[in-house]
Design an enzyme around this catalytic site. Structure first.
Site, short mmCIF file in Angstrom:
data_model
loop_
_atom_site.label_atom_id
_atom_site.label_comp_id
_atom_site.label_asym_id
_atom_site.label_seq_id
_atom_site.Cartn_x
_atom_site.Cartn_y
_atom_site.Cartn_z
CD GLU A 33 -3.04 -0.39 0.00
OE1 GLU A 33 -3.17 -0.01 -1.18
OE2 GLU A 33 -3.51 -1.46 0.42
CG HIS A 34 -0.23 4.90 0.61
ND1 HIS A 34 -0.64 6.08 0.02
CD2 HIS A 34 -1.26 4.50 1.39
CE1 HIS A 34 -1.85 6.39 0.46
NE2 HIS A 34 -2.26 5.43 1.27
N GLY A 124 -16.51 5.59 -2.83
CA GLY A 124 -15.66 6.06 -1.74
C GLY A 124 -15.18 4.97 -0.81
CG ASP A 174 -6.24 1.87 -7.65
OD1 ASP A 174 -5.61 1.02 -6.99
OD2 ASP A 174 -6.75 2.89 -7.15
CE1 TYR A 224 -3.15 7.51 -3.17
CE2 TYR A 224 -2.05 9.21 -4.44
CZ TYR A 224 -2.33 7.88 -4.21
OH TYR A 224 -1.79 6.93 -5.02
#
Length: 394
Positions: A33-34, A124, A174, A224
């Site tokens: 993640e990230h 969301g 994504d 973000y």
């Protein structure tokens, strides 16, 4: 999804039959993640929840759109002669941006069409409803107007919509997962050079439970871009003495030896998460290949702890869900997934404990947060496709 119901809705709004239909899945990231914008490894898979699009051609240069998720908006239209960004466009921006960049990339033009959209990805929730819509539109115009773009082209253009059209500094994960996935597989992607492989996702006696906080968030309103800027600063600090292009080029021992170059302790924490998360993702690949779900679950737990303590993108709702999951017998691991700040978490759960696990997590979450969570089982799916290529009654 009942395609006949969508066809009936199309006829109601446009007074004509739909001609073709398409599907773009959502995605869930198992771990990593990230780090897609830091050149690291990610391990997502496409899921069966996604976005459906029914279309018919028009004789003019207008695109008329209806979203059954926003029926109060009614039928909204725009002229293909003006694809400029307008803040008031809301979800229409993804459609306009994707058409614009598909035309630029292909060197061909698109003509008018009617479009009905329905998505069963919660908005969301961090399951990539926006990227799903982008890739859906890319697939539609590519097929309708023979633009000759590959699925990888469409994934990169979807990211371009986010980065250049909407001003959000997202990575490629994504769109890549949604455009490129295979059924019953996870995608192991090294973002720095776009090399990838498909890993079999055979869960056996465990299931992947998606836990939705029901706290919506928009990336454009979130931390973000701030986190990406902090990573850029960490990289710049390290580059004073280290010849690297991405944070994820460093292994943990190398980072520890160089971390003193990052003067700001908060930015040092951000970089620590990135480097160690990339290492966890590489270890998770090996655990997945050997079906070592205990090891995979432990890596999930470590990932969430790092996202909470070093990257600071979890919050009350996600932490409550994940920590409640950690307490339950039959849960092998749990972590937030997606950008964080709301959205969803995932848990690796033994099948025979699933019902009791959901009940216990729900009780804890509602008591602490004040409203219920939602739960879904993640079922892997193929990437973008014509609807006839999937189970139309799924």
């Amino acid at each position: 999804m009942d395609i006949k119901a969508l066809q009936a809705a199309f006829l109601k709004y446009f007074d004509t039959q739909s001609q073709r239909a398409f599907f773009a899945p959502g995605r869930v990231n198992l771990i990593g993640e990230h780090i897609d914008y830091n050149g690291g490894h990610v391990l997502p898979c496409a899921i069966s929840n996604g976005t459906y699009g029914l279309v018919s051609l028009r004789s003019d240069q207008k695109v008329s759109c209806v979203s059954l998720n926003f029926e109060s908006d009614g039928c909204v239209s725009f002229d293909l002669a003006d694809l400029s960004y307008q803040a008031s466009d809301s979800w229409l921006s993804y459609i306009k941006g994707m058409i614009q960049y598909c035309q630029e990339k292909s060197g061909k033009t698109v003509s008018g069409f009617n479009l009905l959209i329905y998505g069963n990805i919660p908005n969301g929730a961090g399951l990539s409803s926006s990227a799903s819509l982008e890739l859906l539109i890319g697939m539609i115009v590519n097929q309708l107007f023979d633009l000759g773009l590959s699925h990888l082209d469409l994934a990169l253009l979807g990211q371009k919509v986010e980065n250049d059209y909407l001003g959000l500094n997202t990575g490629i994960m994504d769109q890549f997962a949604i455009g490129m996935s295979h059924a019953d597989s996870a995608v192991y992607l090294k973002v720095s050079d776009m090399s990838y492989e498909f890993l079999p996702l055979q869960l056996g006696e465990v299931v992947l439970l998606i836990m939705n906080t029901n706290k919506q968030r928009k990336l454009t309103d979130s931390k973000y871009n701030q986190r990406r800027a902090e990573c850029d600063q960490a990289l710049a600090d390290l580059q004073k003495e280290c010849d690297i292009t991405y944070l994820c080029q460093l292994r943990p021992d190398q980072f520890e030896a160089l971390s003193h170059l990052i003067e700001d302790p908060t930015i040092r924490q951000r970089a620590k998460h990135v480097v160690y998360e990339d290492e966890r993702t590489q270890q998770a690949k090996e655990a997945l290949l050997s079906s070592d779900w205990e090891a995979f679950g432990q890596l999930m737990n470590q990932s969430h702890q790092s996202l909470r303590e070093d990257y600071d993108v979890t919050g009350l709702e996600l932490d409550t869900l994940v920590e409640a999951a950690w307490e339950q017998e039959g849960v092998l691991g749990a972590r937030m997934t997606g950008a964080g700040m709301g959205g969803c978490a995932i848990a690796l759960v033994k099948k025979d404990r699933l019902d009791s696990v959901k009940d216990q997590i729900q009780a804890i979450y509602q008591a602490k947060v004040g409203y219920p969570a939602s739960f879904y089982l993640a079922q892997s799916a193929p990437g973008i496709c014509e609807l006839t290529a999937i189970n139309e009654e799924d």
